[in-house]
Design an enzyme around this catalytic site. Sequence first.
Site, PDB file in Angstrom:
ATOM      1  N   CYS A  88       0.812  -1.218   0.000  1.00 20.27           N
ATOM      2  CA  CYS A  88       0.000   0.000   0.000  1.00 20.27           C
ATOM      3  C   CYS A  88       0.844   1.265   0.000  1.00 20.27           C
ATOM      4  O   CYS A  88       0.298   2.369   0.005  1.00 20.27           O
ATOM      5  CB  CYS A  88      -0.942  -0.006   1.205  1.00 20.27           C
ATOM      6  SG  CYS A  88      -1.984  -1.479   1.256  1.00 20.27           S
ATOM      7  N   HIS A 109      -1.604   7.856   6.777  1.00 20.04           N
ATOM      8  CA  HIS A 109      -1.999   6.656   6.033  1.00 20.04           C
ATOM      9  C   HIS A 109      -3.435   6.283   6.419  1.00 20.04           C
ATOM     10  O   HIS A 109      -4.254   6.006   5.558  1.00 20.04           O
ATOM     11  CB  HIS A 109      -1.028   5.517   6.340  1.00 20.04           C
ATOM     12  CG  HIS A 109      -1.235   4.309   5.497  1.00 20.04           C
ATOM     13  ND1 HIS A 109      -1.177   4.336   4.129  1.00 20.04           N
ATOM     14  CD2 HIS A 109      -1.513   3.018   5.830  1.00 20.04           C
ATOM     15  CE1 HIS A 109      -1.398   3.119   3.644  1.00 20.04           C
ATOM     16  NE2 HIS A 109      -1.612   2.306   4.663  1.00 20.04           N
ATOM     17  N   HIS A 159      -9.581   2.836   0.745  1.00 16.63           N
ATOM     18  CA  HIS A 159      -8.175   2.429   0.709  1.00 16.63           C
ATOM     19  C   HIS A 159      -7.887   1.904  -0.686  1.00 16.63           C
ATOM     20  O   HIS A 159      -8.368   0.836  -1.079  1.00 16.63           O
ATOM     21  CB  HIS A 159      -7.922   1.341   1.750  1.00 16.63           C
ATOM     22  CG  HIS A 159      -6.470   1.052   1.973  1.00 16.63           C
ATOM     23  ND1 HIS A 159      -5.463   1.537   1.162  1.00 16.63           N
ATOM     24  CD2 HIS A 159      -5.834   0.326   2.932  1.00 16.63           C
ATOM     25  CE1 HIS A 159      -4.289   1.113   1.604  1.00 16.63           C
ATOM     26  NE2 HIS A 159      -4.495   0.377   2.685  1.00 16.63           N
TER      27      HIS A 159
END
Length: 931
Positions: free
Chosen positions: A673, A805, A844
């Site tokens: 990610c 994040h 996400h």
Amino acid sequence: MTEPIAVVGISALYPGIRGAAEYWTALTDPNPPPRPPRLDDTEIDLTGFRIPPAQRRSLSRLQLLMLEAARLCLDDAGYLTQPWADARMDVVVGTCFGLNRQYANALRIAGAHYGRDLEQAASTDPDAHTRAAAPRLRRDLRASLVARLGASPHDRVGEMASTIPARIAAAFHLLGRTIALESADATGFVALECAIANLRAGSADAVLVLTGQCLESSLAADALAAKGLFTASPALAEGVTALLLERRSSALRNEHRVYASVLGCALRHEARPGALRYSTNAEPRYRLAKECHDAAGVPPAAVRYAECAGPGIHSVREADQRALARFFGDAAPASIAWGDTATRLGHTFANAGLAAVSATALALFHGKMPPTGHPGSGSAEASPHESMSDATAARTAPRGDGYETPAAMPFRQVTALEEWPGDPVPPTRHAAVFGCGLGGTSGYVLLGHAVPRRTARRVPAPVRAEPIAVVGYGGIFAGAGDAANLWQAIRSCRSGLGTLSADVLDRELYYAPGEITLTHSYCQVGGSVPPPGHPPGSVRLTPHRYRVMDPAQRLALLVADEALARYGRPEGLRERIGVVAVGSTLSLSTERRINAERSVAEWESALAETPAWADLPGEARARLLDRLRERYPVRGEQLSPVQLDGFLAGAVATMVTNEYRLSAVPLAVEAACASTLAAIDLAVTSLRAGSTDFAMAGGVELACNPRDLVLCSALGMLSRSRITPFDSAADGFSPGDGCALFLLKRHADALRDGDTIYGLIRGIGASNDAKSLIAPDVAGQVRAMRRAFEQVEFDPGAVDYLEAHGTGTRVGDRVEISAAAEVYGGSPRRNPLAIGSVKAVVGHTFAAAGGAGLLAALQAMRANTFPPNIGVRTPNPELPLDNIPAVLPIQPTPWPSEPGRPRRAAVSSFGTGGINYHLLLEEHSRQDRAG
């Protein structure tokens, strides 16, 4: 002249070959035996690799092989017996095509469609017993697929290519960067150049670089054959190579054995619109070799050995020969030995470049030249499917262009092991490795071996902290068709998340609320982006070629068009050298889908193993198979010549470079990610080193699909409602589709060119936890943050905003804010640090997550507004916000300025595998607000 890079460790895994010594023995064998087609992974002992038993079932075969190659390489360099104190060691991995666990997981999940059609066929069968057995047949098949193909809650982590370097880092406690790369069969050259750039920038003390190729199905070979490639010798083959690199001054100071030194490594890309193919143009190859030698200060006459890492295609080989014959034009006939490891090993595709470099390093070290075939031996002539215009042009071009014909070339065949010719003074042997990849990227590596000598202690120069200007950007996310719409959605607190449509998530097949299983998702919320239906108006693609492109490729092409349009002068980039790095999963959905469609026999075999199937009469089984094969033919459709282009992750970047005619090296970057910030880190390093003039970097991923929903649900990673970072109700993330790309130039160049500068990247730090691949770690995140601040003159107290994040898990949020408190809480500040996360708006987006965060921070800075935290009602009391101090704005809030100080922001991106990145962004003081 830049400092040479020492090769201090080598390992190789090929069928029948294990380690550097066996590799050298195989290279020097005048009569090599036939080798089995596949690498053997049965002898790899997992003891000592620190792999939890629960995760072992999810490991890909390449992961096992690369763990072993890493162990052999580190042991070869003496690292395992005496680890190098405080060394910042990166791990860079290169590979191509799907891994066995990726194929198995996709096949297992896609098998749900086959199971439903099986039930429907059985429920309408003439036989009453068969009709009654229909539901049981479907249930038994699902269980059989789980058992036959394997399934684990850790499949989402285990299948990723970026897990390989992360696992290596964890196994050997390496705390530097961990990334995976892909650039077709130029991957080895790209991975090596990336490692060298990090060493020369001073951001790493050592780099373990590995490339590997496994062939887990016939798909890769069939897709290449459809292009007319590798239909004859050399055939595709499997192999893994590992090199341990450090600066030569460090190696000699620490008395590490040096096999050889990389004196120069250069890459260039020849951009040509249309289907991916090999370059047959000799001129760029000549210029590449000249550039590499000029930079290293080594004359062509010093080279006595030239190793070819190309594909072995006649027209490509001829272009190599013509270019090098011109470059080595003053050499005497037959004075340069021509090497080709592919004549012994086959073409190991992603591993080909590093296989050649390691073979050449061993030849330099031993002072001997291994026997090889003639430069043309083992080469496949152009087939009818090869690009005939290119092949014909290469074979019929007039020889009045300064190139010599093969008969007059300075190359010779080595038929038996030879001593290296007499050395010049000083006593240094030199060799070259060259090759090109599908799509147009060529590489040239200059190596040397000198008599070791002690050197004075040399402290690496500090990282050059030259600001990097953002001169263009674009993005598409759920509910936002471009970057401007994304900012409007953020500012208006409008989330793009919602209940996924039936065409994205077939609920009858894949949705099971309230359950955690290996076959269903308990989540039905996400941020889906429909794939573009047509290319940008500035790009001409045939309908068939556009149709077979992966949806991620189509989305990236559209966002690249936006970024270049915002820049305003894309034609000005065409004569400049650049890089296009796109963060992405290294196995695209199209490749997995087509592999599953061509693997119907696996579904049939799984069905044949079920008790329900065995209970049916033979006639009923035959009828059901006939009906199913009407929809699921065992052989599948024949592949077209352009279908391979839609499989390759590196082709996301290649299509951008080729269709816009940018002379930029394309590559795909996977760091879980954190992939977008990893791609930007590569671009920034390249720009600061001066090896490129511009870069386009970012990330793309379409996470809203049944496969990712099922795999992430199995590990309990998804929210049962929707993502709410930093809220007390946070229970996981919601997936989202998206893409963001940024056009970057050195600040001084952007000022010189009169570019609109949207913001400045001042620093970017990276690290790996070297601990759990799943649980976040405060120390690892702190390490990345501090490495970013090492590159700038200001302290954390000068940063106003942190785009976090923000995965929306209680543990992840707590760890992230705790790490921020340790770094940002140690500096005095006038105002609290504002913290936010765009994931509440777009979800996400996995590989594109850092791109969404950077895009949000960049536009918030330009709007002088702190973005709101959508969905935060009760901040999680476990977050140590007061230790910074920090606030979580819930409405758009003015971003104050201070006299004499620009606004500054930070962007964090953390990935599965303990991968951490932290980027520092600064307002441009003379910013043009247009655009």
